[in-house]
Every structure is written in C-alpha cells, then in structure tokens.
Design an enzyme around this catalytic site. Structure first.
Site, PDB file in Angstrom:
ATOM      1  N   LYS A  66     -53.185 -21.899 -29.182  1.00 48.34           N
ATOM      2  CA  LYS A  66     -53.249 -22.153 -27.753  1.00 48.34           C
ATOM      3  C   LYS A  66     -52.006 -22.934 -27.352  1.00 48.34           C
ATOM      4  O   LYS A  66     -51.709 -23.974 -27.937  1.00 48.34           O
ATOM      5  CB  LYS A  66     -54.493 -22.974 -27.392  1.00 48.34           C
ATOM      6  CG  LYS A  66     -55.783 -22.170 -27.332  1.00 48.34           C
ATOM      7  CD  LYS A  66     -55.898 -21.291 -26.098  1.00 48.34           C
ATOM      8  CE  LYS A  66     -56.067 -22.097 -24.833  1.00 48.34           C
ATOM      9  NZ  LYS A  66     -57.355 -22.797 -24.729  1.00 48.34           N
ATOM     10  N   HIS A  67     -51.272 -22.426 -26.382  1.00 44.88           N
ATOM     11  CA  HIS A  67     -50.087 -23.108 -25.849  1.00 44.88           C
ATOM     12  C   HIS A  67     -49.110 -23.500 -26.960  1.00 44.88           C
ATOM     13  O   HIS A  67     -48.662 -24.635 -27.062  1.00 44.88           O
ATOM     14  CB  HIS A  67     -50.497 -24.299 -24.995  1.00 44.88           C
ATOM     15  CG  HIS A  67     -51.246 -23.908 -23.755  1.00 44.88           C
ATOM     16  ND1 HIS A  67     -50.648 -23.238 -22.711  1.00 44.88           N
ATOM     17  CD2 HIS A  67     -52.546 -24.047 -23.418  1.00 44.88           C
ATOM     18  CE1 HIS A  67     -51.546 -22.997 -21.774  1.00 44.88           C
ATOM     19  NE2 HIS A  67     -52.705 -23.468 -22.183  1.00 44.88           N
ATOM     20  N   ASN A 232     -44.744 -34.594 -31.886  1.00 42.36           N
ATOM     21  CA  ASN A 232     -45.212 -35.117 -33.158  1.00 42.36           C
ATOM     22  C   ASN A 232     -46.554 -34.480 -33.527  1.00 42.36           C
ATOM     23  O   ASN A 232     -47.354 -34.180 -32.647  1.00 42.36           O
ATOM     24  CB  ASN A 232     -45.400 -36.629 -33.091  1.00 42.36           C
ATOM     25  CG  ASN A 232     -44.107 -37.401 -33.152  1.00 42.36           C
ATOM     26  OD1 ASN A 232     -43.154 -37.011 -33.792  1.00 42.36           O
ATOM     27  ND2 ASN A 232     -44.091 -38.544 -32.479  1.00 42.36           N
ATOM     28  N   HIS A 393     -40.069 -27.694 -32.097  1.00 44.33           N
ATOM     29  CA  HIS A 393     -40.043 -27.762 -30.627  1.00 44.33           C
ATOM     30  C   HIS A 393     -39.577 -26.416 -30.066  1.00 44.33           C
ATOM     31  O   HIS A 393     -38.817 -25.707 -30.719  1.00 44.33           O
ATOM     32  CB  HIS A 393     -39.076 -28.855 -30.150  1.00 44.33           C
ATOM     33  CG  HIS A 393     -39.528 -30.244 -30.499  1.00 44.33           C
ATOM     34  ND1 HIS A 393     -40.545 -30.892 -29.825  1.00 44.33           N
ATOM     35  CD2 HIS A 393     -39.114 -31.094 -31.465  1.00 44.33           C
ATOM     36  CE1 HIS A 393     -40.712 -32.092 -30.350  1.00 44.33           C
ATOM     37  NE2 HIS A 393     -39.871 -32.248 -31.346  1.00 44.33           N
TER      38      HIS A 393
END
Length: 393
Positions: A66-67, A232, A393
């Site tokens: 999810k996301h 993180n 990221h």
C-alpha cells in the site's frame, strides 16, 4: 511494447502519464484491468521483494503493498488453525498450496493496512491463491504467470476490472537507476546487496551470540522487506512472515513503536478472548477487521457502548482489559527485528523487547552502540551488526 499510457499520475490532475522504456520493451503484460501510476509503483516494488525472498529462502513468497511500502510479506509456510482463523481462511473447502499460504500470511498480518492493496506473488498464481485473492478488497496482482483457472477467477473480480499484471521473471534492469525530482535528474547504482549473505551475521557484539536457523531466516525476511520499505523503517518477523512494519517515520523510535504496536495487534488477534468474539453471521470481513482493531485497543468502548455493539455482536462481549492485553503480549516470544539503519539509542531495544523480540539485525555504527548493546544484554537479545544500510526512497 515500449510504453504504456496511464489514466493519470499520482493524482487525477497529473496528466499525461505513462510508463516507458528507453531501451528494449516493457517486461510486463497487462492481462486485465487498467493499472495506474501508483499501481505500477506498488507492483514493481512488491515484485522485487517477493523475487528476492524466493531467491533467499527457496520458498514461494508473497507481499501486500500500500502506497509503495509493504503491509505484509511472507514465505509459504503452512498455517496453524489459529492463523487460519485470524486470517479468515478457516472456512475454505479447498487445500492451500504453499503460494496460497504465503499470500494468506502476507495479506493477513495487517489486515487494516492491506485493505485495497496491490499484491505480488513470486510464483505462477494457482487456483487456490486466486480464490483467496478473489475474497479480498484489492486493486491488483503481479506475478510471473497465471494458470488458466487462476486467471479466469481473477478476471471476475471487481466486475471484470481487476488489474492483473504478468512480469517476465528473467527481466534484469540496468545497473544504474535514475529518477527526476523538480526537473533535476538523480542517478545511482541499484541496491543489489545480497541480504542472504552469511557474512551479515558474523559481527555479533552481544553476549548472546546464538541465532537459530529459523531466526536467521526471519532476520533475512525482515531485511529484504526493509529494502523495499520507505525509510525510516523497522520490521518485526515471526515464523516466516512480517508481523509489524513501521514505514516512513522521521524518528527511529517512532518506527519501532509503530511496528511494535502492529506486531502486538497481530498477536492480540490470537488471544482466545478475541478469537471467540460473538460476531453476527454475515458481518463483512472489513467490518470484522475494524471492530477487532478497536476492541483490542484503548478505545474499545467505541464498539462496546450501547447502540454500537448490537450492530456487530450477538451479545455484548466483556472488554479486553489493559492488564489482559499486557499479559497476553508478554507470551509472544522468538520475534526477529530488522532495522534499515542503526539504532541510535537503547530505547528502541526496550520497546522491541516488549513485543517479544529475541533477535536483531541492524547496521550498527551509532556513537551510542555501547548503550544499544548493553540494553540487548540486559534482555539476553542476540544482535548482529550487518554494516549494511537499507534506506529506500
């Protein structure tokens, strides 16, 4: 096919949008549905995760995303009767395959966060796995292939619009990856670190230096999961599956607390008092999930007050008191914990210990490593310094 036009980007106002290859053809085929920008982000990240899990463990693997972060990841170990019940697969009339077990574990670990997920399968999707996927609220699936029976089942989902992506399992991207932010190109070497390398567990600074084969397996699962989780991040793993993932937090302790809370909720769902809640027949799966989530938390009165409990229960249950919760959570043991970077303070270990953590793998390198080691020794926790950071990221 070199490119595929998308309905829009991350948001409806971001048009046009597409995925494309500068060299060669796209390694995917859309078998059904119309995947969007975020669907593909989830699909490609989750596929990398399950492919790496399969390579590291030799077992069929699954992930629920999810996301652009995993809500669950697991390998295909058999399910106990308790896990079958809390994952809502105790009512099926067919045999679960190893891949179906992996999917049930990945989808069931954090059912709240997996609602409306994108799932990934390391192996050819079989009929049993397709039947489980068909029962859940999900946006799509990516796998290297589908049996004819599985494909027919999945094509009936979401009124025939369920997204089904087939990916070439032999596809290997270029070693250099790029992305653009604010009109500026970023470029780096892909993160191809081997997280199944035994050398990652050679530096053990704690007094307890014993890692069972199962503990090492679970730590590897945790590290591979973190490799594809927004940083993180920390990941709690038990018995071949992630049970708590804390993603995208600015503070390490907040990651540990968030993931620890999820691990506690996973364990609390196995408490006999929770498993025997008197739900009304026909209650939707999502409503059961939401009710259980509230019932095992501090705001349990929201589902037990008059006028509310009657909506989901045949009779009013007794609350699960804070003392009962604490006593049940204390019974959870043998949990493995991975971190995508070093722990800066011993408070992370204190919190991890409360959720049954006995094994840790983290990068090391903090100026307070001595405090972290001392806290591990306080609870006889075995910890390895991997010397590998896994920011994503």
């Amino acid at each position: 096919m070199k490119e595929l036009a998308l309905k829009y980007g991350c948001n409806p106002n971001q048009k046009p949008a597409r995925i494309f290859m500068e060299k060669g053809e796209l390694p995917i085929e859309v078998l059904n549905g119309r995947p969007g920008y975020i669907n593909f982000l989830d699909a490609f990240n989750s596929w990398q995760l399950v492919k790496e899990l399969k390579a590291a463990t030799g077992m069929p693997s699954a992930a629920s995303f999810k996301h652009v972060s995993p809500a669950g990841a697991a390998i295909g170990l058999p399910l106990s009767d308790t896990l079958k019940k809390i994952y809502f697969v105790d009512d099926i009339d067919f045999e679960l395959t190893p891949l179906a077990n992996a999917y049930a574990r990945a989808r069931g670990a954090d059912r709240m966060c997996s609602y409306g997920d994108f799932c990934a399968l390391s192996d050819t999707c079989d009929e049993a796995t397709a039947k489980l996927i068909h029962r859940e609220v999900s946006d799509g699936v990516i796998a290297p292939d589908y049996t004819p029976e599985a494909l027919a089942i999945l094509k009936t989902k979401r009124k025939g619009n369920y997204t089904i992506i087939k990916i070439d399992p032999d596809y290997k991207p270029e070693p250099i990856e790029r992305k653009q932010v604010f009109g500026i190109w970023f470029e780096q070497l892909r993160n191809e670190v081997n997280l199944a390398d035994p050398k990652l567990f050679e530096d053990i600074p704690t007094k307890n230096k014993t890692f069972s084969a199962e503990a090492k397996r679970d730590l590897i699962i945790s590290l591979i999961t973190l490799k594809y989780t927004q940083s993180n991040s920390v990941c709690y793993v038990k018995d071949g599956q992630a049970i708590g993932i804390g993603a995208g937090q600015q503070s390490r302790i907040h990651c540990t607390r968030l993931a620890g809370q999820k691990a506690d909720e996973w364990w609390l769902r196995q408490c006999p008092k929770v498993m025997s809640l008197p739900f009304k027949p026909g209650i939707r799966r999502a409503d059961r999930d939401n009710t259980i989530n509230v019932y095992i938390g501090d705001e349990y009165e929201d589902v037990l007050r008059d006028g509310e409990w009657q909506k989901v229960f045949t009779e009013k249950p007794e609350p699960l008191t804070r003392e009962e919760r604490k006593a049940w959570i204390a019974k959870n043991t043998g949990v493995a914990l991975g971190s995508d970077a070093f722990f800066p303070f011993g408070d992370n270990i204190e919190r991890a210990h409360k959720s049954g953590v006995e094994y840790i793998a983290q990068a090391g390198g903090s100026i307070r490593d001595d405090n972290v080691i001392e806290t591990c020794d306080k609870y006889d926790i075995a910890m390895a310094f991997t010397h590998v950071r896994l920011f994503h990221h």
